[in-house]
Structures are given as C-alpha cells and as structure tokens.
Scaffold this active site. Structure first.
Site, PDB file in Angstrom:
ATOM      1  N   HIS A 188       0.685  -0.929  -0.066  1.00 31.33           N
ATOM      2  CA  HIS A 188      -0.319  -0.028  -0.050  1.00 31.33           C
ATOM      3  C   HIS A 188       1.024   1.867  -0.157  1.00 31.33           C
ATOM      4  O   HIS A 188       0.203   2.106  -0.551  1.00 31.33           O
ATOM      5  CB  HIS A 188      -1.242  -0.294   1.140  1.00 31.33           C
ATOM      6  CG  HIS A 188      -2.093  -0.597   1.158  1.00 31.33           C
ATOM      7  ND1 HIS A 188      -2.027  -2.023   1.601  1.00 31.33           N
ATOM      8  CD2 HIS A 188      -3.114  -0.567  -0.248  1.00 31.33           C
ATOM      9  CE1 HIS A 188      -3.025  -3.110   0.501  1.00 31.33           C
ATOM     10  NE2 HIS A 188      -3.615  -2.146  -0.167  1.00 31.33           N
ATOM     11  N   ARG A 295     -10.667   3.559  -0.483  1.00 30.08           N
ATOM     12  CA  ARG A 295     -10.461   2.971   0.033  1.00 30.08           C
ATOM     13  C   ARG A 295     -10.622   3.357   1.730  1.00 30.08           C
ATOM     14  O   ARG A 295      -9.921   3.917   2.208  1.00 30.08           O
ATOM     15  CB  ARG A 295      -8.848   1.776   0.651  1.00 30.08           C
ATOM     16  CG  ARG A 295      -8.894   1.325  -1.161  1.00 30.08           C
ATOM     17  CD  ARG A 295      -7.142   1.505  -0.704  1.00 30.08           C
ATOM     18  NE  ARG A 295      -6.435   0.454  -1.496  1.00 30.08           N
ATOM     19  CZ  ARG A 295      -6.160   0.282  -2.977  1.00 30.08           C
ATOM     20  NH1 ARG A 295      -5.695   1.813  -3.529  1.00 30.08           N
ATOM     21  NH2 ARG A 295      -5.910  -0.341  -4.215  1.00 30.08           N
ATOM     22  N   ARG A 331     -15.858   1.182  -0.878  1.00 32.57           N
ATOM     23  CA  ARG A 331     -15.624  -0.151  -0.329  1.00 32.57           C
ATOM     24  C   ARG A 331     -15.586   0.180   0.980  1.00 32.57           C
ATOM     25  O   ARG A 331     -15.345   0.993   1.437  1.00 32.57           O
ATOM     26  CB  ARG A 331     -14.297   0.074  -0.715  1.00 32.57           C
ATOM     27  CG  ARG A 331     -14.295  -1.569  -0.087  1.00 32.57           C
ATOM     28  CD  ARG A 331     -13.131  -1.941  -1.094  1.00 32.57           C
ATOM     29  NE  ARG A 331     -11.784  -2.225  -0.532  1.00 32.57           N
ATOM     30  CZ  ARG A 331     -10.106  -1.891  -1.020  1.00 32.57           C
ATOM     31  NH1 ARG A 331     -10.229  -2.735  -1.890  1.00 32.57           N
ATOM     32  NH2 ARG A 331      -9.254  -1.441  -0.261  1.00 32.57           N
ATOM     33  N   GLU A 429     -11.766 -10.817  -6.622  1.00 35.33           N
ATOM     34  CA  GLU A 429     -10.713 -10.859  -5.901  1.00 35.33           C
ATOM     35  C   GLU A 429     -10.124 -11.628  -5.500  1.00 35.33           C
ATOM     36  O   GLU A 429      -9.198 -11.683  -5.259  1.00 35.33           O
ATOM     37  CB  GLU A 429     -10.199  -9.413  -5.272  1.00 35.33           C
ATOM     38  CG  GLU A 429     -10.893  -8.682  -4.053  1.00 35.33           C
ATOM     39  CD  GLU A 429     -10.098  -8.144  -3.099  1.00 35.33           C
ATOM     40  OE1 GLU A 429      -8.910  -7.689  -3.056  1.00 35.33           O
ATOM     41  OE2 GLU A 429     -11.231  -7.236  -2.038  1.00 35.33           O
ATOM     42  N   ASN A 452      -5.199  -6.724  -8.290  1.00 38.87           N
ATOM     43  CA  ASN A 452      -3.848  -6.625  -7.136  1.00 38.87           C
ATOM     44  C   ASN A 452      -4.134  -8.052  -5.762  1.00 38.87           C
ATOM     45  O   ASN A 452      -2.932  -9.283  -5.372  1.00 38.87           O
ATOM     46  CB  ASN A 452      -3.822  -5.498  -5.747  1.00 38.87           C
ATOM     47  CG  ASN A 452      -4.204  -4.261  -5.913  1.00 38.87           C
ATOM     48  OD1 ASN A 452      -3.204  -4.409  -7.648  1.00 38.87           O
ATOM     49  ND2 ASN A 452      -3.788  -3.583  -5.842  1.00 38.87           N
ATOM     50  N   ASP A 453      -5.794  -8.186  -5.299  1.00 39.02           N
ATOM     51  CA  ASP A 453      -5.685  -9.468  -4.202  1.00 39.02           C
ATOM     52  C   ASP A 453      -5.593 -10.677  -5.693  1.00 39.02           C
ATOM     53  O   ASP A 453      -5.622 -12.084  -5.208  1.00 39.02           O
ATOM     54  CB  ASP A 453      -6.573  -9.476  -3.412  1.00 39.02           C
ATOM     55  CG  ASP A 453      -6.233  -8.706  -2.736  1.00 39.02           C
ATOM     56  OD1 ASP A 453      -5.273  -9.382  -1.910  1.00 39.02           O
ATOM     57  OD2 ASP A 453      -6.921  -7.719  -2.173  1.00 39.02           O
ATOM     58  N   ARG A 463       1.244 -10.741  -1.959  1.00 37.74           N
ATOM     59  CA  ARG A 463       1.784  -9.661  -2.751  1.00 37.74           C
ATOM     60  C   ARG A 463       2.643  -8.870  -1.422  1.00 37.74           C
ATOM     61  O   ARG A 463       3.143  -8.391  -2.085  1.00 37.74           O
ATOM     62  CB  ARG A 463       1.308  -9.433  -2.685  1.00 37.74           C
ATOM     63  CG  ARG A 463      -0.386  -8.027  -1.595  1.00 37.74           C
ATOM     64  CD  ARG A 463      -2.392  -8.063  -2.025  1.00 37.74           C
ATOM     65  NE  ARG A 463      -1.769  -6.671  -2.111  1.00 37.74           N
ATOM     66  CZ  ARG A 463      -2.936  -6.034  -2.762  1.00 37.74           C
ATOM     67  NH1 ARG A 463      -3.640  -6.043  -2.301  1.00 37.74           N
ATOM     68  NH2 ARG A 463      -2.423  -4.397  -2.719  1.00 37.74           N
ATOM     69  N   CYS A 500     -10.131  -2.136 -10.731  1.00 35.85           N
ATOM     70  CA  CYS A 500     -10.186  -1.000  -9.698  1.00 35.85           C
ATOM     71  C   CYS A 500      -8.792  -1.744  -9.384  1.00 35.85           C
ATOM     72  O   CYS A 500      -7.833  -0.660  -8.218  1.00 35.85           O
ATOM     73  CB  CYS A 500     -10.428  -0.481  -8.953  1.00 35.85           C
ATOM     74  SG  CYS A 500     -11.374  -2.452  -7.418  1.00 35.85           S
TER      75      CYS A 500
HETATM   76  C1  PEP Z   1      -6.816  -5.130  -5.312  1.00 37.91           C
HETATM   77  O1  PEP Z   1      -6.685  -6.193  -4.263  1.00 37.91           O
HETATM   78  O2  PEP Z   1      -7.014  -5.263  -7.019  1.00 37.91           O
HETATM   79  C2  PEP Z   1      -7.848  -3.420  -4.649  1.00 37.91           C
HETATM   80  C3  PEP Z   1      -7.943  -2.697  -5.461  1.00 37.91           C
HETATM   81  O3  PEP Z   1      -7.717  -3.822  -3.653  1.00 37.91           O
HETATM   82  P1  PEP Z   1      -6.460  -3.484  -2.144  1.00 37.91           P
HETATM   83  O4  PEP Z   1      -5.395  -3.210  -2.793  1.00 37.91           O
HETATM   84  O5  PEP Z   1      -6.542  -2.319  -1.265  1.00 37.91           O
HETATM   85  O6  PEP Z   1      -5.744  -4.930  -1.166  1.00 37.91           O
HETATM   86 MG    MG Z   2      -7.867  -6.371  -2.530  1.00 35.63          MG
END
Ligand code: PEP
Ligand code: MG
Length: 542
Positions: A188, A295, A331, A429, A452-453, A463, A500
């Site tokens: 993050h 977020r 979210r 995700e 991302n997830d 990650r 996203c």
């Molecule tokens: C993701 O997982 O792609 C996402 C947008 O949420 P975060 O990165 O906050 O887990």
């Molecule tokens: Mg996520």
C-alpha cells in the site's frame, strides 16, 4: 556520491534533502549514565518539544478533519503531564542510572501492557496512545524526525520500510519521494506513491546508519536508482529532467475535459482510486470521471479507536459533495492482512493474507459493519454514491450482506433518519468469485475487479513478500482470462464491470481491456490522463 539501484514503483524524478526515518526500536539502546538529573532534564526538554508538535498537529487536524478527530492530539498532550507515567520514568533513571530513551521505552511498554490488560474497552484502547507518546518522546530525545513530519521541509523519505498506518499520518505536502530498503511493489505504500504522483523506489540495499537527514539526493524512478550526495553535474541533469517531466505533465493537461473515446468510437469510464478525503483534490486535478475505489479502511488507520458513525458520515459526505454528482464508489472496510490496526485486536495469524480480513470481519462483527453502513446510507443523500464489498468468495456472503443492509435501512427508518439506497457492487478479487461470477452477477449492480489480490490468490503469491516480486505476474494468462470471464458474466446479467486493481493502469493492456469490454478503469489519479491519451490514440478493433 553513492548510487544504489532498487525497484521503481512510480516513474518520476525528484531532488531534495533526505529525511531518514529510523524505527523507534533502533533508537533505543540501553546505556549507563553518570548524572541522573541531566538525563531527567533531557526528558523535560523532549516533553516540551513533543507538546509543541502535538499542538501544531491539533491545529492542523482541526482545520482539516474537525474537532472530533483532532481531539486525540489534545489527549496525548495531557498524557505527557501524567504524574504516574513521569514518576516511573524519573524513578528508573535515578535508581538504575539508565539513559532517558531506555527509561521511556521500558516505561511506555509497561504502561501499555497494563492498559491492554484492563477490562474496560476505553482503557484498553489507551495502550496504543501510551505507545504513541512514548515513541514521540524517544524520537525527540534522539533528535530523530517525528513520524508525522510536522517540522520537516519537503523531503525524500528514506526508511527501512513503511507501514500503511505510518504513511497515512504523514503530511503529504512534505514528501518528494519514497526510498525504502524493503517493501513490495504491490504494497500500500507503493500504491500511495502512485496516488501522489511521486517517484518511489523499494528494495534499495542502503545502510540507513550512513545516511544523514538533510543531505541531498536524487531519486530517479525511470532508471530505478537513487543517488546520495550527487555531483553538481548530476544535480544539473536532474534539474533539467525534472523540468522536462513538468512540461510533459503540462501537455497532458490539454486532455482535461476531453472524452475517453477511441478513434473507432468506443468509450470507457476512467475513474480514480483514493484513500482519504484529502485525495479528492488529486481526482479533480486529473479530471477523473468519478471515484472507482475509495479505500475506506484508511479512515480506520493511524488512530487509536474506531471512527464513529458521525465521523465517517462527515468524511463520506465531504467526498460526495466535492465530487458534485460524479460517481463515488466507497469500498467497505478492508482491514486485516497488511493493514493492521491495534484496536481491532485481530490477534496474530500464521497466514494473514489468507486470514481474518475485510468482509469476513464485517460479517462476524456486525456492529462495526453496521456503523459503517449507517454512515454510508446517510451520506448517500449528499451525492452519487455506490458501495462495494471486498474479498467476496461465496453467494451466501452477498445474501447476508443484503440482509444486514436491510436491517440497517429499517433502523434508520424507525429513527426517522433520512437515507438513500446506493448501488451495491462487489469486488472480484478471489478466484472463487471469478468462477461463480455468473451466479454473483444477478445479485449485485456491478463488479469491480481487484487485480492486486486476484493475482496474489491466483498465482499463490503473497503480494507483501518482496522475494516473490519476480513471480508476481499480473499479465499471466490466468489473470487475463479471469478478467474476461468476469466481464462476460457481468454483461450476461446486464451489469457493468470495471477494474480497480493496479493492473487497470497498465498502458500495455488498455487496448486488451477495451477489447474485452471492460466498462471502467479505476486507477491512481496520476494515471487518468495518461490512459485517456492512450485511449484516444487507439482503435479497439484493429
Ligand atoms: C485489489 O486487491 O486489487 C484492490 C484494489 O484492493 P487492495 O489493493 O486495497 O487490496
Ligand atoms: Mg484487494
């Protein structure tokens, strides 16, 4: 001059003074002292400096986030006058002849433990405050920079690693670039750097002990390198390139107000991701069509207790009003995994990424979830709100969410509190959600794909684990096929689907996403105009 290579998470170039952030633990070494009174004098001085910083923070927070949020700094200031706490520190210095840093650290730990073991929830939450003020004192005693950058000039932040809760407290106007020894490209902190449009390098094998706060450095996100104490020639080159970059940014500004339309007439929504109310400025500055991911968990980070319904309502209201009718997708809470908050008392887990996080917390601690939902439904009257739920794996979760939302609506009606029902979507995700996306689509208004997830869970790669960065491949066929599958499921049910996760901003894939029929790309604000440029130059069917 010293040059180090790292991994670049945002391409940009910056030059400025370093601010070396050492972990508080590294500042505390036990040493024997001669004169206890001199050491106690140092404590008094550090207390005065701390109080001054806290007063400044209070004034700043009062203006930016209101009295309720600012109050914590007043509480901290009062705690610095607590006789029991101060007596314990003085006593330890006098009886054991130890240095002030050590006495403050040990006393802070003891008091925090004592509070954490109390039955009363309010007192329990004070444990984090004690740790906070002790850390502030230690930083001031050792002449290290305060974590919130109250007294710093705009600088290049150099650290071992930075947690989301550390970065969220920083005054963003003081940050020119991030350079860290650890961290992964998908953390993050990396996301924050992209949001702020500033160069960031991670995995830089530098020794923090050798670096001086205030000395000059150049961070080059294009070459993935940082140069400490650059020669005059390098400084001149850097100035030149900073100017060129500014000119390029200026050219992008011409795309403001233009449509996201390809040469063959296909359009896509380009929205922006944010983490705080203050980030709305970046969204407007970059002319995003809306906010595709707020977020909201960042409202819960960097504080000592849950944000109240009213505090949340005010934050959501502000974002909606500032976006003046443009879509804002908030979210619900995605705490857990790397976003840890002490007062949630989540406990230690062997596999936090596969653990108790996001919707799993909301569905089992419904009081926390309901407070957020009440704030969201109330704020919905102030603009164009949509809500989305993270980390969905099963149909029953969505059904249970709907039941809870209904209970909240009933409560608000009984209390005659005005609210409006927003659109509700889910994040896709997890591979499970992809595979049952055809069953999920009829239950929701939209899908937003969290790549991302999704990449983490599909490729079985944590990650956060920097060692695995070479294996973290969001271009993997498995991921791209999943995205196509999700978009098709959404469209078959007459719903829309967006992306996203960070992959949405990957210019190499913009065309492929549009060919798949992705309806929305929600990206770091700094990427909005770059994607618009790409869209306007391409033909989808060619
Ligand atoms: C993701 O997982 O792609 C996402 C947008 O949420 P975060 O990165 O906050 O887990
Ligand atoms: Mg996520």
């Amino acid at each position: 001059m010293k040059k180090y290579a790292g991994k670049s998470v945002y391409k940009g170039i910056a030059m400025g003074p370093l601010l070396v952030m050492k972990k508080t633990d590294d500042l505390v070494k036990r040493s024997k002292i001669e004169d206890a009174e001199v050491e106690i004098g140092r404590v008094s001085e550090a207390i005065e400096t701390s109080k001054e910083q806290l007063r400044k923070l209070y004034d700043k927070a009062l203006k930016e986030v209101g009295e309720a949020n600012a109050a914590i700094f007043e509480v901290h200031e009062m705690m610095l006058d607590d006789d029991d706490y101060l007596d314990a520190i003085h006593n330890m210095i006098r009886t054991q002849l130890v240095n002030a840093e050590y006495a403050v650290a040990v006393t802070g730990d003891n008091f925090a433990e004592m509070f954490a073991n109390m039955d009363d929830d309010y007192m329990k939450a004070r444990a984090a405050d004690i740790k906070d003020i002790s850390n502030r004192l230690i930083r001031n005693l050792s002449g290290a920079q305060d974590a919130d950058l109250t007294s710093a000039e705009p600088s290049i932040i150099v650290a071992d690693d930075l947690s989301p809760s550390e970065t969220v407290q920083m005054d963003k106007s003081k940050i020119l670039a991030f350079v860290t020894v650890h961290g992964s490209t998908n953390s993050h902190t990396a996301i924050l750097a992209r949001m702020m449009n500033i160069p960031a390098l991670i995995g830089v094998p530098m020794n923090l002990e050798e670096l001086q706060t205030g000395s000059l450095a150049v961070v080059d996100g294009f070459q993935s390198e940082v140069i400490f104490e650059p020669t005059e020639e390098i400084q001149d080159q850097a100035s030149e390139r900073i100017k060129e970059e500014q000119e390029k940014q200026q050219l992008l500004q011409n795309l403001k107000g233009q449509e996201n339309r390809t040469l063959d007439g296909k359009t896509v929504n380009i929205y922006a991701n944010i983490g705080s109310v203050g980030d709305v400025g970046y969204v407007l500055e970059n002319d995003a069509g809306g906010i595709g991911l707020f977020r909201s968990e960042f409202l819960y980070l960097g504080r000592d207790d849950f944000p109240t319904e009213e505090e949340q309502f005010q934050a959501y209201r502000k974002v909606l009003q500032n976006m003046a009718g443009k879509k804002v997708i908030i979210r619900t809470l995605d705490i857990g995994a790397d976003k840890q908050v002490d007062y949630f008392n989540l406990g230690k887990e062997d596999n936090p990424a596969l653990g108790y996080r996001a919707i799993r917390i909301c569905l089992t601690q419904t009081d926390i979830f309901k407070t957020q939902l009440r704030a969201l439904l109330r704020a919905s009257t102030c603009g164009n709100l949509s809500i989305m739920y993270p980390m969905i794996t099963s149909v029953w979760e969505v059904e249970r969410i709907h039941e809870i939302v209904e209970e909240v609506c009933k409560e608000l009606e009984e209390e005659q509190i005005p609210y409006q029902m927003p659109e509700q979507g889910i994040m896709i995700e997890t591979p499970a959600a992809v595979m049952i996306s055809d069953e999920l689509a009829p239950l929701v208004d939209f899908f937003s794909i969290g790549t991302n997830d999704l990449t983490q869970y599909t490729l079985a790669i944590d990650r956060q684990n920097e060692k695995l960065d070479p294996f973290y491949d969001p271009h993997h066929k498995a991921i791209l096929r999943m995205i196509k599958m999700v978009v098709d499921s959404a469209h078959a049910a007459g719903k829309w689907a967006g992306i996203c996760g960070e992959l949405g901003a990957d210019l190499e894939l913009t065309k492929e996403f549009m060919q798949m029929g992705v309806d929305e790309l929600s990206v770091a604000p700094s990427m909005v105009l770059k994607i618009r440029q790409r869209v306007r130059e391409m033909k989808v069917n060619q």
